[in-house]
Design an enzyme around this catalytic site. Structure first.
Site, mmCIF file in Angstrom:
data_model
loop_
_atom_site.group_PDB
_atom_site.id
_atom_site.type_symbol
_atom_site.label_atom_id
_atom_site.label_comp_id
_atom_site.label_asym_id
_atom_site.label_seq_id
_atom_site.Cartn_x
_atom_site.Cartn_y
_atom_site.Cartn_z
ATOM 1 N N GLY A 156 0.857 -1.191 0.000
ATOM 2 C CA GLY A 156 0.000 0.000 0.000
ATOM 3 C C GLY A 156 0.889 1.236 0.000
ATOM 4 N N ARG A 157 0.309 2.339 0.462
ATOM 5 C CA ARG A 157 1.057 3.612 0.418
ATOM 6 C C ARG A 157 2.341 3.553 1.236
ATOM 7 N NH1 ARG A 157 -4.804 5.958 1.064
ATOM 8 N NH2 ARG A 157 -4.769 4.139 2.396
ATOM 9 N N ILE A 158 2.282 2.922 2.422
ATOM 10 C CA ILE A 158 3.483 2.895 3.276
ATOM 11 C C ILE A 158 4.527 1.963 2.668
ATOM 12 C CG2 ILE A 158 4.361 2.340 5.587
ATOM 13 C CD1 ILE A 158 1.506 3.094 6.644
ATOM 14 N N ARG A 179 -1.855 -8.388 -2.236
ATOM 15 C CA ARG A 179 -3.083 -9.028 -2.720
ATOM 16 C C ARG A 179 -3.251 -8.810 -4.216
ATOM 17 N NH1 ARG A 179 -7.740 -6.756 0.854
ATOM 18 N NH2 ARG A 179 -6.295 -5.083 0.502
ATOM 19 N N ILE A 238 5.953 -3.784 11.017
ATOM 20 C CA ILE A 238 5.362 -2.501 11.465
ATOM 21 C C ILE A 238 3.864 -2.494 11.147
ATOM 22 C CG2 ILE A 238 7.480 -1.131 11.273
ATOM 23 C CD1 ILE A 238 6.254 -0.013 8.592
ATOM 24 N N ALA A 239 3.305 -3.686 10.885
ATOM 25 C CA ALA A 239 1.911 -3.758 10.422
ATOM 26 C C ALA A 239 0.948 -3.825 11.606
ATOM 27 C CB ALA A 239 1.750 -4.951 9.502
ATOM 28 N N ARG A 240 0.737 -4.993 12.132
ATOM 29 C CA ARG A 240 -0.159 -5.210 13.267
ATOM 30 C C ARG A 240 0.270 -6.483 13.974
ATOM 31 N NH1 ARG A 240 -1.691 -0.932 13.529
ATOM 32 N NH2 ARG A 240 -3.769 -0.030 13.461
ATOM 33 N N GLU A 269 -0.616 -6.983 22.363
ATOM 34 C CA GLU A 269 0.042 -5.810 22.925
ATOM 35 C C GLU A 269 -0.936 -5.004 23.795
ATOM 36 O OE1 GLU A 269 1.109 -4.133 19.003
ATOM 37 O OE2 GLU A 269 -0.162 -2.402 19.480
ATOM 38 N N HIS A 287 4.909 0.111 19.429
ATOM 39 C CA HIS A 287 3.918 0.586 18.451
ATOM 40 C C HIS A 287 4.025 2.103 18.248
ATOM 41 C CE1 HIS A 287 -0.272 -0.502 16.651
ATOM 42 N NE2 HIS A 287 0.314 0.460 15.947
ATOM 43 N N ILE A 288 5.205 2.525 17.770
ATOM 44 C CA ILE A 288 5.468 3.970 17.656
ATOM 45 C C ILE A 288 5.762 4.413 16.220
ATOM 46 C CG2 ILE A 288 6.300 4.259 20.022
ATOM 47 C CD1 ILE A 288 9.205 4.145 18.838
HETATM 48 C C1 DGY Z 1 -2.033 3.131 12.579
HETATM 49 O O1 DGY Z 1 -2.306 4.289 12.282
HETATM 50 O O2 DGY Z 1 -2.741 2.177 12.270
HETATM 51 C C2 DGY Z 1 -0.794 2.926 13.372
HETATM 52 O O3 DGY Z 1 -0.526 1.595 13.578
HETATM 53 C C3 DGY Z 1 -0.886 3.664 14.690
HETATM 54 O O4 DGY Z 1 -1.689 2.955 15.544
#
Ligand code: DGY
Length: 327
Positions: A156-158, A179, A238-240, A269, A287-288
């Site tokens: 995606g964008r990130i 996907r 860095i996703a979830r 978390e 989660h920063i």
């Molecule tokens: C988001 O914006 O989804 C980041 O993970 C911050 O929670």
């Protein structure tokens, strides 16, 4: 017509609270106490909107108990706390906060990749513990970043912003899995090549995860996927939480099945699995990824714009289920 009533479920910037209060009657959680479900339900009762933080489960049960609710505005891009089907059925709009965090989050993804590959936190702990007695030619030798192959899962964008950093800044060949494949112009813009998931796992020197969480992406990386990766590879999430099977990852790190991991998100978390805490070859952050003052302010303001847009002017800025609600 009385002013709409809004609940802000966690503490927020004073200027954001001020802007909300220009349009709404606002109840805030100024103490920033994480409310349990019962407390959330109690406070949400009678409200028309909520500014949420990606943590509050908005599901059918909650919606039945909060019949006046019209909109929930996450100040996060992720919205796996929303049951959008249930929200649509209850006539409630969900909104998220995309775009404003893209570059900041990509910066952090790259920072975590660098820290993990070059063992930044591990070597700092060693130094702070007074263990640095002499220089050694192999001391904290890490993995190469420039010129190595980056595999991005979730483009995606990130993901695209990270690909540009890698390709143009660090001369890295970038492969990705998603996907759906990007169109040719976007692939060229990111200098990224589409591959299957297994090929990515087998080929990449660094695997970076930026895929949204859903039932389908749960444990995208587990023991079978870790087994495909190079023993010298690193894994960055860095996703979830839940995209990676944390127990399987800890086992792979302990056995040096892969070289290292960098994790900003965790299953369950803010609790972090003790097996991960026991590994030295993992960089752990709370989660920063989007946490700069400017970006967090922009995310919160976008959530406020969504509430004002929908409740005052009838149109949110970044709605998630507006089309479904209009059916
Ligand atoms: C988001 O914006 O989804 C980041 O993970 C911050 O929670």
């Amino acid at each position: 017509m009385p002013r709409p009533r809004i609940l802000v479920t966690r503490a927020i910037f004073p200027e954001v609270a001020q802007r909300l209060s220009e349009y709404f009657d606002v109840e805030s959680n100024t103490d920033d106490a994480p409310w349990n479900r019962e407390e959330l339900l109690r406070r949400l009762h009678g409200k028309n909107g909520a500014l949420t933080f990606g943590l509050e489960r908005i599901d059918a049960d909650l919606l039945t108990q909060c019949p006046t609710l019209m909109v929930c505005a996450n100040m996060t891009v992720g919205y796996n706390n929303f049951d959008l089907t249930a929200m649509t059925a209850a006539g409630v709009l969900g909104t998220n906060a995309p775009d404003v965090l893209t570059e900041t989050t990509a910066d952090f993804g790259f920072a975590l990749l660098m820290a993990t590959a070059r063992r930044v936190t591990e070597s700092e702990h060693f130094l702070r513990a007074g263990q640095w007695k002499h220089w050694h030619f192999e001391m904290f030798s890490g993995a190469e970043v420039h010129g190595s192959t980056l595999g991005i899962i979730g483009m995606g964008r990130i993901g695209q912003a990270i690909a540009r950093r890698a390709a143009f800044g660090f001369g890295m060949p970038v492969i990705y899995h998603n996907r759906s494949r990007l169109d040719a112009a976007l692939e060229a813009d990111c200098r990224a090549r589409y591959v299957g998931k297994d090929e990515l796992l087998k080929t990449a020197d660094h695997v970076l995860l930026v895929v949204p969480y859903s039932a389908a992406s749960h444990h995208t990386i587990g023991a079978p996927e870790l087994a495909l990766m190079k023993p010298t590879a690193t894994l960055i999430n860095i996703a979830r939480g839940g995209i990676v099977d944390d127990v399987a990852l800890a086992a792979a790190l302990r056995a040096n099945r892969i070289a290292a991991a960098g994790l900003d998100v965790f299953e369950g978390e803010p609790t972090v699995h003790p097996d991960l805490l026991a590994c030295s070859n993992v960089v752990l952050t709370p989660h920063i990824a989007s946490a700069t003052a400017g970006t967090r302010r922009a995310m919160a303001m976008l959530a406020v714009d969504n509430l004002i847009g929908y409740l005052v002017h009838g149109k949110a800025v970044t709605p998630l289920n507006a089309a479904e609600l209009a059916k």
